[in-house]
Design a protein around this motif. Structure first.
Motif, PDB file in Angstrom:
ATOM      1  N   SER A 112      16.240 -15.114 -98.562  1.00 33.41           N
ATOM      2  CA  SER A 112      16.207 -14.189 -97.436  1.00 33.41           C
ATOM      3  C   SER A 112      14.924 -14.401 -96.648  1.00 33.41           C
ATOM      4  CB  SER A 112      16.287 -12.743 -97.932  1.00 33.41           C
ATOM      5  OG  SER A 112      17.459 -12.553 -98.714  1.00 33.41           O
ATOM      6  N   THR A 113      15.043 -14.558 -95.339  1.00 31.97           N
ATOM      7  CA  THR A 113      13.881 -14.846 -94.494  1.00 31.97           C
ATOM      8  C   THR A 113      13.571 -13.659 -93.600  1.00 31.97           C
ATOM      9  OG1 THR A 113      14.386 -17.210 -94.500  1.00 31.97           O
ATOM     10  CG2 THR A 113      12.916 -16.399 -92.775  1.00 31.97           C
ATOM     11  N   VAL A 114      12.353 -13.147 -93.769  1.00 30.95           N
ATOM     12  CA  VAL A 114      11.855 -12.036 -92.963  1.00 30.95           C
ATOM     13  C   VAL A 114      11.063 -12.610 -91.793  1.00 30.95           C
ATOM     14  CG1 VAL A 114      10.275 -10.067 -92.914  1.00 30.95           C
ATOM     15  CG2 VAL A 114      11.780 -10.432 -94.901  1.00 30.95           C
ATOM     16  N   ASP A 115      11.451 -12.263 -90.584  1.00 34.57           N
ATOM     17  CA  ASP A 115      10.741 -12.707 -89.385  1.00 34.57           C
ATOM     18  C   ASP A 115       9.962 -11.525 -88.823  1.00 34.57           C
ATOM     19  OD1 ASP A 115       9.872 -13.574 -86.870  1.00 34.57           O
ATOM     20  OD2 ASP A 115      11.681 -14.760 -86.515  1.00 34.57           O
ATOM     21  N   ALA A 116       8.628 -11.598 -88.943  1.00 37.06           N
ATOM     22  CA  ALA A 116       7.798 -10.484 -88.486  1.00 37.06           C
ATOM     23  C   ALA A 116       7.797 -10.355 -86.971  1.00 37.06           C
ATOM     24  CB  ALA A 116       6.369 -10.663 -89.003  1.00 37.06           C
ATOM     25  N   ASP A 117       8.154 -11.408 -86.253  1.00 36.59           N
ATOM     26  CA  ASP A 117       8.248 -11.323 -84.792  1.00 36.59           C
ATOM     27  C   ASP A 117       9.427 -10.465 -84.357  1.00 36.59           C
ATOM     28  OD1 ASP A 117       6.011 -12.700 -84.075  1.00 36.59           O
ATOM     29  OD2 ASP A 117       7.039 -14.602 -83.680  1.00 36.59           O
ATOM     30  N   THR A 118      10.565 -10.683 -84.976  1.00 36.31           N
ATOM     31  CA  THR A 118      11.785  -9.961 -84.588  1.00 36.31           C
ATOM     32  C   THR A 118      12.066  -8.757 -85.475  1.00 36.31           C
ATOM     33  OG1 THR A 118      13.190 -11.355 -85.994  1.00 36.31           O
ATOM     34  CG2 THR A 118      12.783 -12.112 -83.736  1.00 36.31           C
ATOM     35  N   GLN A 119      11.296  -8.599 -86.538  1.00 38.98           N
ATOM     36  CA  GLN A 119      11.492  -7.503 -87.494  1.00 38.98           C
ATOM     37  C   GLN A 119      12.928  -7.477 -88.032  1.00 38.98           C
ATOM     38  OE1 GLN A 119       8.981  -5.189 -88.676  1.00 38.98           O
ATOM     39  NE2 GLN A 119       7.741  -6.823 -87.786  1.00 38.98           N
ATOM     40  N   THR A 120      13.390  -8.659 -88.377  1.00 38.34           N
ATOM     41  CA  THR A 120      14.718  -8.785 -88.988  1.00 38.34           C
ATOM     42  C   THR A 120      14.637  -9.670 -90.227  1.00 38.34           C
ATOM     43  OG1 THR A 120      15.287 -10.695 -87.611  1.00 38.34           O
ATOM     44  CG2 THR A 120      15.972  -8.512 -86.815  1.00 38.34           C
ATOM     45  N   MET A 121      15.610  -9.517 -91.101  1.00 41.92           N
ATOM     46  CA  MET A 121      15.711 -10.349 -92.294  1.00 41.92           C
ATOM     47  C   MET A 121      17.102 -10.974 -92.335  1.00 41.92           C
ATOM     48  SD  MET A 121      15.146  -9.431 -96.343  1.00 41.92           S
ATOM     49  CE  MET A 121      16.399  -8.135 -96.381  1.00 41.92           C
ATOM     50  N   THR A 122      17.118 -12.296 -92.484  1.00 38.09           N
ATOM     51  CA  THR A 122      18.381 -13.029 -92.558  1.00 38.09           C
ATOM     52  C   THR A 122      18.623 -13.439 -93.997  1.00 38.09           C
ATOM     53  OG1 THR A 122      18.042 -13.876 -90.317  1.00 38.09           O
ATOM     54  CG2 THR A 122      19.663 -15.006 -91.693  1.00 38.09           C
ATOM     55  N   VAL A 123      19.758 -13.008 -94.540  1.00 43.12           N
ATOM     56  CA  VAL A 123      20.093 -13.275 -95.934  1.00 43.12           C
ATOM     57  C   VAL A 123      21.078 -14.442 -95.988  1.00 43.12           C
ATOM     58  CG1 VAL A 123      20.984 -12.312 -98.084  1.00 43.12           C
ATOM     59  CG2 VAL A 123      19.779 -10.828 -96.445  1.00 43.12           C
ATOM     60  N   VAL A 124      20.658 -15.527 -96.637  1.00 43.81           N
ATOM     61  CA  VAL A 124      21.480 -16.730 -96.737  1.00 43.81           C
ATOM     62  C   VAL A 124      21.860 -16.946 -98.195  1.00 43.81           C
ATOM     63  CG1 VAL A 124      21.574 -19.223 -96.388  1.00 43.81           C
ATOM     64  CG2 VAL A 124      20.387 -17.770 -94.726  1.00 43.81           C
ATOM     65  N   ARG A 125      23.152 -17.001 -98.466  1.00 42.76           N
ATOM     66  CA  ARG A 125      23.640 -17.224 -99.822  1.00 42.76           C
ATOM     67  C   ARG A 125      24.451 -18.511 -99.855  1.00 42.76           C
ATOM     68  NH1 ARG A 125      26.690 -12.440-102.784  1.00 42.76           N
ATOM     69  NH2 ARG A 125      24.543 -11.621-102.708  1.00 42.76           N
ATOM     70  N   ASP A 126      24.045 -19.404-100.758  1.00 42.53           N
ATOM     71  CA  ASP A 126      24.719 -20.695-100.901  1.00 42.53           C
ATOM     72  C   ASP A 126      24.906 -21.398 -99.563  1.00 42.53           C
ATOM     73  OD1 ASP A 126      24.937 -20.441-103.698  1.00 42.53           O
ATOM     74  OD2 ASP A 126      26.779 -19.256-103.505  1.00 42.53           O
TER      75      ASP A 126
ATOM     76  N   PHE B 128      20.947  -4.437 -99.943  1.00 41.98           N
ATOM     77  CA  PHE B 128      20.103  -5.556-100.333  1.00 41.98           C
ATOM     78  C   PHE B 128      19.751  -5.484-101.813  1.00 41.98           C
ATOM     79  CE2 PHE B 128      16.012  -7.912-100.545  1.00 41.98           C
ATOM     80  CZ  PHE B 128      16.507  -9.148-100.166  1.00 41.98           C
ATOM     81  N   PHE B 129      19.469  -4.298-102.313  1.00 43.26           N
ATOM     82  CA  PHE B 129      19.139  -4.132-103.732  1.00 43.26           C
ATOM     83  C   PHE B 129      20.315  -4.559-104.598  1.00 43.26           C
ATOM     84  CE2 PHE B 129      18.715  -1.853-107.722  1.00 43.26           C
ATOM     85  CZ  PHE B 129      17.356  -1.913-108.001  1.00 43.26           C
ATOM     86  N   ASP B 130      21.494  -4.101-104.252  1.00 36.82           N
ATOM     87  CA  ASP B 130      22.679  -4.410-105.055  1.00 36.82           C
ATOM     88  C   ASP B 130      23.074  -5.879-104.979  1.00 36.82           C
ATOM     89  OD1 ASP B 130      22.820  -1.775-105.836  1.00 36.82           O
ATOM     90  OD2 ASP B 130      24.422  -1.231-104.436  1.00 36.82           O
ATOM     91  N   ASN B 131      22.649  -6.563-103.948  1.00 35.68           N
ATOM     92  CA  ASN B 131      23.007  -7.968-103.770  1.00 35.68           C
ATOM     93  C   ASN B 131      21.867  -8.918-104.102  1.00 35.68           C
ATOM     94  OD1 ASN B 131      25.867  -8.426-102.392  1.00 35.68           O
ATOM     95  ND2 ASN B 131      25.032  -6.477-101.634  1.00 35.68           N
ATOM     96  N   SER B 132      20.834  -8.417-104.763  1.00 33.85           N
ATOM     97  CA  SER B 132      19.688  -9.244-105.140  1.00 33.85           C
ATOM     98  C   SER B 132      19.507  -9.238-106.651  1.00 33.85           C
ATOM     99  CB  SER B 132      18.398  -8.731-104.485  1.00 33.85           C
ATOM    100  OG  SER B 132      18.483  -8.801-103.079  1.00 33.85           O
ATOM    101  N   ILE B 133      18.964 -10.330-107.180  1.00 32.31           N
ATOM    102  CA  ILE B 133      18.611 -10.421-108.591  1.00 32.31           C
ATOM    103  C   ILE B 133      17.185 -10.939-108.698  1.00 32.31           C
ATOM    104  CG2 ILE B 133      20.983 -10.762-109.395  1.00 32.31           C
ATOM    105  CD1 ILE B 133      20.448 -13.749-109.584  1.00 32.31           C
ATOM    106  N   THR B 134      16.550 -10.713-109.849  1.00 35.29           N
ATOM    107  CA  THR B 134      15.210 -11.265-110.035  1.00 35.29           C
ATOM    108  C   THR B 134      15.300 -12.784-109.942  1.00 35.29           C
ATOM    109  OG1 THR B 134      15.520 -11.250-112.442  1.00 35.29           O
ATOM    110  CG2 THR B 134      14.389  -9.361-111.466  1.00 35.29           C
ATOM    111  N   GLY B 135      14.315 -13.362-109.308  1.00 35.08           N
ATOM    112  CA  GLY B 135      14.326 -14.800-109.072  1.00 35.08           C
ATOM    113  C   GLY B 135      14.815 -15.186-107.693  1.00 35.08           C
TER     114      GLY B 135
END
Length: 405
Positions: free
Chosen positions: A246-260, A363-370
């Motif tokens: 997941s990439t957080v862009d501080a310029d746009t204040q958005t997070m893009t979640v990329v899976r596989d 986001f919490f439910d779709n994330s795992i440690t690592g």
């Protein structure tokens, strides 16, 4: 995180010698006070041909908490009794099906005096006995490594193998050479020392999704520093799950979640404010909490905040950076997707108690440690590689240069 069994978090059973000489096998008739049923003389019965070997030599003071046991040659064990010398408490153990060996059912305690009395018979029914009184290695003269991830877990592609030792290690080569990490993906895995008490392992790139990683710990008896020996021997395996970065862009204040390799969601977030900027760089989720307290005094920010129930919190650094839910934001002017308002964390819209269908919940439910969270375009510096499980921010050449092998 994980720590070893009994003496410490995740200290596990083994089969190795601890101190040269202290665990030399002891045969009957030597230091182990063996006896037989013969009385000597021309016509007396022959002595038993069974020879009992106790791994901890009688009188030794640095016996292994893992490898202590009994073996016999030329016969079968008929009885083994092991007790704690001070209390007389029996230590449970079992004789093997073939009668050739005995070992405790559980790992022994460090710095404890034990007694073993063993009896065996040879094929002619003649008996012999052996006794050994010894003390296991003390806490002061041993070291353990608390490691992550745990055995049997499924982790994200960014999870390194990380050891934190409870003693300073001066012989890094000896210790590192007795820890191996292999992946079914075939990726080369290299260790890197952060100081003298932390050793992390990772491949050059993120783990390949779906791979299985095997960690072999063979530290029992390994000298890590003068007079200090390891007490761990264990094989640990974990699985790398799907790839999520997941990439957080501080310029746009958005997070893009990329899976596989595919974008599955774009989430509005709020990073640090101009006075408390968020670190740039690749950060790995090391812990997850449905709800946790956060007090600014613990991270050197005075009385800026004290929130007892921060929802959906996931740790990114040891110094206190989290990605978490935020329910205390100004409802009339929500910051998410617009401006940074935190004290350095990455905030997502949430409700108190964390029960709503919010961005933070998703986001919490779709994330795992690592899993990896990358922050870019923040005015802050790049996070230090040893601040959390964030060694990915170190170039491969520097990473391999920090190996003791």
């Amino acid at each position: 995180m994980t720590s070893p069994d009994i003496a410490a978090r995740r200290v596990l059973g083994a089969c190795a010698a601890l101190v040269v000489g202290s665990l030399a096998l002891t045969a009957c008739g030597g230091d182990a006070n063996a006896t037989d049923n013969g009385k000597g003389g021309k016509n007396s019965p022959k002595a038993s041909t069974a020879q009992i070997l106790i791994s901890a030599k009688d009188g030794s003071t640095g016996a292994s908490i893992n490898a202590t046991g009994v073996k016999v040659s030329g016969g079968r064990l008929t009885e083994v009794r092991m007790t704690v010398a001070e209390s007389g408490q029996t230590v449970a153990g079992a004789i093997s099906a073939d009668g050739g060996s005995w070992k405790p059912k559980r790992q022994l305690e460090r710095g404890t005096k034990y007694e073993i009395d063993a009896t065996a018979k040879d094929s002619g029914g003649r008996t012999t006995t052996t006794r050994s009184v010894f003390t296991t290695v003390t806490t002061a003269n041993s070291f353990i490594g608390t490691y992550t991830p745990d055995n049997g877990t499924t982790v994200g592609v960014g999870m390194p193998v990380s050891f934190k030792f409870d003693k300073s290690i001066t012989d890094r080569k000896a210790v590192q050479s007795h820890i191996t990490v292999d992946s079914s993906s075939g990726q080369q895995v290299v260790g890197h020392w952060f100081g003298d008490q932390r050793l992390d392992f990772r491949p050059q790139e993120y783990w390949k999704a779906g791979s299985r990683v095997t960690l072999k710990i063979d530290l029992d008896g390994v000298q890590g520093a003068k007079g200090v020996y390891g007490v761990q021997k264990k094989t640990v395996s974990f699985t790398v799950g799907r790839s999520q970065v997941s990439t957080v862009d501080a310029d746009t204040q958005t997070m893009t979640v990329v899976r596989d390799g595919r974008t599955i969601k774009t989430v509005p977030i709020s990073t640090g404010d101009p006075q408390h900027t968020t670190y740039n760089g690749q950060m790995v989720i090391s812990e997850k909490f449905r709800q946790t307290p956060m007090d600014s005094r613990t991270v050197g920010l005075g009385n800026a905040y004290n929130i007892p129930d921060v929802p959906h919190a996931m740790r990114l650094t040891d110094s206190g950076t989290f990605i978490h839910g935020n329910y205390w934001y100004n409802k009339a002017n929500p910051p998410f997707g617009r401006e940074g308002t935190s004290h350095g964390c990455v905030g997502l819209a949430d409700v108190q108690g964390g029960q709503g269908a919010t961005s933070a919940t998703w986001f919490f439910d779709n994330s795992i440690t690592g899993d990896v969270v990358i922050v870019k375009n923040s005015p802050d510096k790049t996070v230090a590689p040893d601040n959390g499980l964030n060694g990915w921010n170190m170039p491969w050449s520097a990473w391999t240069a920090g190996s003791a092998l």
